[in-house]
Each structure stands twice: as C-alpha cells, then as structure tokens.
Scaffold this active site. Structure first.
Site, PDB file in Angstrom:
ATOM      1  N   THR A  62      -3.009   0.903  28.342  1.00 32.79           N
ATOM      2  CA  THR A  62      -4.148   1.127  27.451  1.00 32.79           C
ATOM      3  C   THR A  62      -5.404   1.284  28.321  1.00 32.79           C
ATOM      4  O   THR A  62      -6.272   0.407  28.328  1.00 32.79           O
ATOM      5  CB  THR A  62      -4.335  -0.027  26.450  1.00 32.79           C
TER       6      THR A  62
ATOM      7  N   GLU B 253      -0.961 -11.139  37.960  1.00 32.47           N
ATOM      8  CA  GLU B 253      -0.272 -10.356  38.987  1.00 32.47           C
ATOM      9  C   GLU B 253      -0.154 -11.200  40.248  1.00 32.47           C
ATOM     10  O   GLU B 253      -1.089 -11.858  40.674  1.00 32.47           O
ATOM     11  CB  GLU B 253      -1.040  -9.067  39.271  1.00 32.47           C
TER      12      GLU B 253
ATOM     13  N   ASN C 177      -9.307 -13.558  28.623  1.00 36.19           N
ATOM     14  CA  ASN C 177      -9.700 -12.835  29.828  1.00 36.19           C
ATOM     15  C   ASN C 177     -11.215 -12.752  29.979  1.00 36.19           C
ATOM     16  O   ASN C 177     -11.742 -12.819  31.098  1.00 36.19           O
ATOM     17  CB  ASN C 177      -9.089 -11.435  29.831  1.00 36.19           C
TER      18      ASN C 177
ATOM     19  N   CYS D 128      -6.830  -6.054  34.296  1.00 35.84           N
ATOM     20  CA  CYS D 128      -7.119  -6.801  33.066  1.00 35.84           C
ATOM     21  C   CYS D 128      -8.595  -7.104  32.858  1.00 35.84           C
ATOM     22  O   CYS D 128      -9.201  -6.635  31.897  1.00 35.84           O
ATOM     23  CB  CYS D 128      -6.314  -8.103  33.058  1.00 35.84           C
TER      24      CYS D 128
END
EC number: 1.1.1.22
Length: 442
Positions: free
Chosen positions: A86, A158, A214, A266
C-alpha cells in the site's frame, strides 16, 4: 486449516511461513512469476533472520507452497489474507489499488464461504471497500457466495519479524461477524493456548490500532531527536536523559534512542496516511505533522555536522559510510537515512564509499554508481577523510579502532546511532561527533 496469502513481501511471506510453522496449510500467491519460481527453488527474495530456514522446513513438509494462481489457492481455503503493498500516493494517502485488485480477483474466484483478511496496512474503512469490491465481482458473475471481511493488522519489526509473529505481544483481529471470529479464533488457537493475547474488536478499531501504534512510536523517536538536539546546545548528555525518563514506568525505555531519523516501510508511510485520513475528516493532527517535519530535518543532521567540520567545503572530501539499510538485520532501504545523507554529500562534491552487511545489492538497484562499494567495513576506510556510521549493525558496535586509525586520513568519526562512548573516543584520540552528546575534539 487451509489458507491463502496474497503477496510475498515482508508481511505476506513471514505471515504465510509462520502460520505454516504452527500446522496450517498455506499457499502463498504472487503475480511475480520470477519471484514464485525462486521461492519454489528455496531462494528467499528478502533478508530476514530465521525466515529462510522456516521456508525450507515447511515447504519440505508440504505445509507451505507458492503459486501465481489465486483461483487455485482459494479452493478449500478457510481464509485468504491480503498482504500486498500500500505505497503512499503523492498526497501521503495510502494507494489501495493493489488491495482492491486482489479483492476483485477473489470475488471472481470464490465459490464457497471464506474469510477475507486485510493484513496489509490500510486506512480506516478499507475493509468496507474490500467487501464492496468482492460483492460487485460476485454480482457480475450472478452468483451468491457468503463471505466476511476482517482486519488483522501486522506488527512485525523488520529484522525481528519471525520472532514477532511466533511470539507476539498481541494479535489484533477486527471483525463484525461471529462466523469469521470463529474461523480466526481457530487459526490463532496455537497463540491463544501459549498465552499470547488475541484481541478481538470491531473492524474500524483494528484498522485504527495499527496506525495509532506506529504513529506513537514515530512520535517517541522524533521527540527524543528534538531533545537530543537541545542537549547538544545546553551541554546535557542525551544518554543520561534517556535513562532518566525511561526509568519512569509511565514512559518506559523503548524507542527512546536518538539517531539520524527513522525510515523503513512503516513509520514514514503510516504517519503520512494517518495525517491524510484525518485531513479528509476535517481534523488536523498537528502533533503528527510535527513528527514528520522533525524526522525530515533529522535525516540531514549528520550532513550539517560533517559540513561544519570541514568549514563548509566538501569538494574532494572522501567519506566512508557504514550502513545503508534503514535499520540493522534487514536489507530494506525504503526511506533510509543513508539515502538522504548520500544525496546531500554527493551534491556537495564529496566522494562516498559505502559498506553494509546485506544491503549493498539493494543500494545498487536504487542509486547505481553514485557511490563506491567496498568489500568490507575496513576496506571502506582506505584513504577516507572521515567515517560515518548510520546503521546500528552489531559488527559496527565494537570495531577495531586500530584498523580504523590506520586506514583513515584523520581520526574522525560521525556516529549517527551513538554506538560509541565519547570518553573512549577521547581516550583513543578521535574527533567524534554523535547525536545529543558533546562532541569530542582530538
């Protein structure tokens, strides 16, 4: 249980592999034929610690497979996860074209009840759009098939994604359907039984939770970066400040490390998307707009330290750069601070030679021969005027300073992650700049 996961990027591949590892039969789907072929050959397209071993283990035990055919993967499936990208639009909003394209294909393919799960990070209200697209596809086929849409946002870091999935702090599931809740409760039963909380809530709240989490973490980072910059001016040490406020249980110690700005797939994207969503509803998220602005400026901090040290002239100066990925334990360079620094340095006339343990190929894809590529961290130092550290890889934390000294023209280090102690740098005779701490002059 049998599920399909559409998209084999960080989220999709980790999700599919880890669910296979707890006994679910998983088919991962991607339109990229070359990627699927490589996955079937055991070649992993991303660097993520522990992932390659799990992929090989679960493919060998026939719990995990890869295909380009979405239709075939949906036969007999209890659920299908949408885990495609996205990316941000120019205005900062999330681009849903790939999510909705998958939804359309699902509507063209299903013949039995299925739960459609949005795993991609999507704006609030996307699940409703997915449902409408699926229903439109069913209507065009003139068939009636029951389905439900649920939200199951990912919270994977990650570099720690496998561990985060298998031992989650929480799993968020948004659904307004008891039937879908029953399916997803069964899917996540291994996690429930091992005392990892699975929180069920309405869909809008689940979608909002992802963005809010986030945005909060990004806010903490930008806040600490501002405090660090102030510490330098007033003579305080940000390490002491960080430990002082982190000892307060209301604040906690995580995400209080200052640095050269946050990056990755992110935080930058999700903060932008949340700000844009709020704008659409007539609400201005002023704090998050400031977070973005602070982070943009923070990515330039090292450049201005370097420029000031060399009296404003970087023409012909050679800079060795340790680190390219936006963080350690990944090859991801999306929104990486290194890219901003490289661009500023080269435009100012500096020569840049880089080294990263895993992100060298990714860097070549992004910027080509804009920099020189070293074979090792110490080889990067040969004849350089200064060393700049911008990614916190473990092998950079305790380097051989005697090697550094022999290879650099000057005993000069710019540390964008505060890996070294100023007192030790002073003892070794280095000129040393870091973030939020007084510089050391040789």
């Amino acid at each position: 249980m049998r599920i399909a996961v559409v998209g084999t990027g960080y989220v999709g591949l980790v999700t599919g592999t880890c669910l296979a590892n707890v006994g679910v039969t998983v088919t991962c789907v991607d339109i990229d034929k070359e990627k699927i072929q490589k996955l079937n050959e055991g070649i992993i397209p991303i660097y993520e610690p522990g992932l390659e071993e799990l992929v090989r283990k679960n493919t060998s035990q026939n719990r995990l497979s890869f295909t380009t055919s979405l239709k075939d993967s949906l036969k007999g499936a209890d659920a299908v996860f949408i885990a495609v990208g996205t990316p941000p639009n120019e205005d900062g909003s999330a681009d849903l074209q790939y999510v909705l394209a998958v939804a359309e294909e699902i509507g063209k393919s299903i013949n039995d009840y299925i739960v459609i799960v949005t795993k991609s990070t999507v704006p609030i209200g996307t699940s409703k759009k997915v449902s409408e697209v699926v229903q439109k596809s069913l209507n065009s086929r003139d068939v009636k098939v029951d389905f439900d849409v649920a939200s199951n946002p990912e919270f994977l870091r990650e570099g720690n994604a496998v561990q985060d999935f298998l031992q989650p702090e929480r799993v968020i599931v948004g659904t307004d359907s008891e039937r879908a809740k029953k399916v997803l409760k069964r899917l996540y039963r291994p996690f429930i039984e091992s005392n990892h909380p699975v929180l069920f809530m309405d869909i809008f709240s689940a979608e909002m939770t992802k963005y809010a989490a986030n945005a909060m973490l990004a806010t903490r980072i930008s806040f600490m970066n501002e405090i660090a910059n102030l510490c330098e001016e007033v003579g305080a040490n940000v390490d002491n400040v960080r430990k002082g406020i982190g000892s307060d249980s209301r604040i906690g110690s995580k995400f209080l490390f200052p640095g050269a700005g946050y990056g990755g797939s992110c935080f930058p994207k999700d903060v932008k998307a949340l700000v844009r969503t709020a704008d659409e509803f007539g609400i201005s998220l002023e704090v998050l707009k400031a977070v973005e602005d602070v982070n943009y400026k923070q990515k330039q901090v090292l450049f201005y330290k370097i420029k000031e040290h060399f009296n404003g002239n970087l023409e012909g100066i050679k800079i060795a750069l340790w680190g390219l990925a936006f963080k350690a334990n990944t090859d991801d360079m999306r929104e990486a601070s290194s890219l901003v620094l490289i661009d500023l340095l080269t435009k100012a006339g500096a020569e840049v030679v880089v080294y990263d343990p895993v992100a060298m190929d990714e860097c070549r894809k992004r910027i080509g021969n804009k920099v020189d590529y070293a074979k090792g961290q110490y080889e990067a130092l040969e004849g350089a005027d200064a060393l700049v550290v911008i990614t916190e890889w473990d092998e950079f934390r305790v380097p051989k300073f005697t090697y550094i000294e022999k290879r650099l023209k000057n005993k000069l280090i710019f540390d964008g992650r505060n890996l070294y102690e100023p007192a030790i740098m002073n003892e070794f005779g280095y000129t040393y700049y870091s973030i939020g701490r007084k510089e050391v002059k040789a």
